[in-house]
Design a protein around this motif. Structure first.
Motif, PDB file in Angstrom:
ATOM      1  N   THR A 178      26.384  82.044  28.618  1.00 24.02           N
ATOM      2  CA  THR A 178      25.088  82.378  28.050  1.00 24.02           C
ATOM      3  C   THR A 178      23.922  82.097  28.327  1.00 24.02           C
ATOM      4  O   THR A 178      23.070  82.992  27.727  1.00 24.02           O
ATOM      5  CB  THR A 178      25.895  81.714  26.160  1.00 24.02           C
ATOM      6  N   ILE A 179      23.489  80.747  28.651  1.00 27.03           N
ATOM      7  CA  ILE A 179      22.691  80.068  29.489  1.00 27.03           C
ATOM      8  C   ILE A 179      22.201  81.503  30.085  1.00 27.03           C
ATOM      9  O   ILE A 179      20.342  81.624  29.967  1.00 27.03           O
ATOM     10  CB  ILE A 179      22.658  78.640  30.237  1.00 27.03           C
ATOM     11  N   ASN A 225      21.742  78.003  19.598  1.00 23.84           N
ATOM     12  CA  ASN A 225      22.814  76.882  20.824  1.00 23.84           C
ATOM     13  C   ASN A 225      22.060  75.895  21.866  1.00 23.84           C
ATOM     14  O   ASN A 225      22.899  75.256  22.197  1.00 23.84           O
ATOM     15  CB  ASN A 225      23.012  78.063  21.833  1.00 23.84           C
ATOM     16  N   GLN A 272      18.329  83.032  19.830  1.00 24.78           N
ATOM     17  CA  GLN A 272      19.296  82.041  20.664  1.00 24.78           C
ATOM     18  C   GLN A 272      19.153  80.844  21.147  1.00 24.78           C
ATOM     19  O   GLN A 272      20.029  79.989  21.202  1.00 24.78           O
ATOM     20  CB  GLN A 272      19.083  83.003  21.744  1.00 24.78           C
ATOM     21  N   LYS A 314      22.137  84.340  29.984  1.00 24.08           N
ATOM     22  CA  LYS A 314      21.643  86.261  29.917  1.00 24.08           C
ATOM     23  C   LYS A 314      20.690  85.103  28.750  1.00 24.08           C
ATOM     24  O   LYS A 314      19.579  86.557  28.866  1.00 24.08           O
ATOM     25  CB  LYS A 314      22.941  85.998  28.465  1.00 24.08           C
ATOM     26  N   ILE A 315      20.613  84.736  28.402  1.00 25.36           N
ATOM     27  CA  ILE A 315      19.351  84.238  27.280  1.00 25.36           C
ATOM     28  C   ILE A 315      18.354  83.960  29.045  1.00 25.36           C
ATOM     29  O   ILE A 315      17.261  84.497  28.371  1.00 25.36           O
ATOM     30  CB  ILE A 315      19.683  83.041  26.970  1.00 25.36           C
ATOM     31  N   VAL A 346      28.194  75.480  25.535  1.00 24.53           N
ATOM     32  CA  VAL A 346      27.296  76.753  25.461  1.00 24.53           C
ATOM     33  C   VAL A 346      27.928  76.983  27.051  1.00 24.53           C
ATOM     34  O   VAL A 346      27.430  75.654  28.347  1.00 24.53           O
ATOM     35  CB  VAL A 346      25.558  76.323  25.765  1.00 24.53           C
ATOM     36  N   SER A 347      27.856  78.101  27.292  1.00 24.79           N
ATOM     37  CA  SER A 347      29.047  78.275  28.688  1.00 24.79           C
ATOM     38  C   SER A 347      27.217  78.224  29.254  1.00 24.79           C
ATOM     39  O   SER A 347      26.139  78.863  29.304  1.00 24.79           O
ATOM     40  CB  SER A 347      29.911  79.316  28.691  1.00 24.79           C
TER      41      SER A 347
END
Length: 104
Positions: free
Chosen positions: A18-19, A87, A83, A21-22, A14-15
């Motif tokens: 992405t983290i 993830n 999400q 954004k969450i 998980v980039s």
């Protein structure tokens, strides 16, 4: 006040984007739900180094139990929660949650 503490063990692939954004979507909930006092999120920088894989997390402070209940059923929370589960290592098993009453 109720302090909602969530620790997440994200999958290794998980980039950071992405983290981020969450967590950004999580922070947006504060402006949509009265009684959410604060939300703080991030990656551990603990010098103790005993996170046991739970390197990310967030703390949300709620005015009371009713506000926490409203947060839990809010559609934006459900979307962010999905999400997080998708993830996290092992899905829901990669997430720890504590709700602690805090005296004024």
């Amino acid at each position: 006040m109720i302090r909602h503490i969530v620790l997440v063990k994200f999958k290794p692939d998980v980039s950071d984007g992405t983290i981020d954004k969450i967590f950004s979507e999580l922070h947006d909930i504060k402006d949509k739900l009265p009684g959410v006092l604060s939300i703080t999120s991030g990656k551990s920088e603990s010098p103790e180094k005993i996170e046991r894989g739970y390197m990310h997390g967030f703390v949300a402070d709620f005015a009371d139990w009713d506000t926490l209940a409203a947060y839990q059923t809010h559609p934006d929370h459900k979307a962010v929660g999905a999400q997080l589960v998708a993830n996290a290592v092992g899905g829901i098993d990669g997430i720890l949650v504590l709700d602690i009453p805090v005296a004024d």
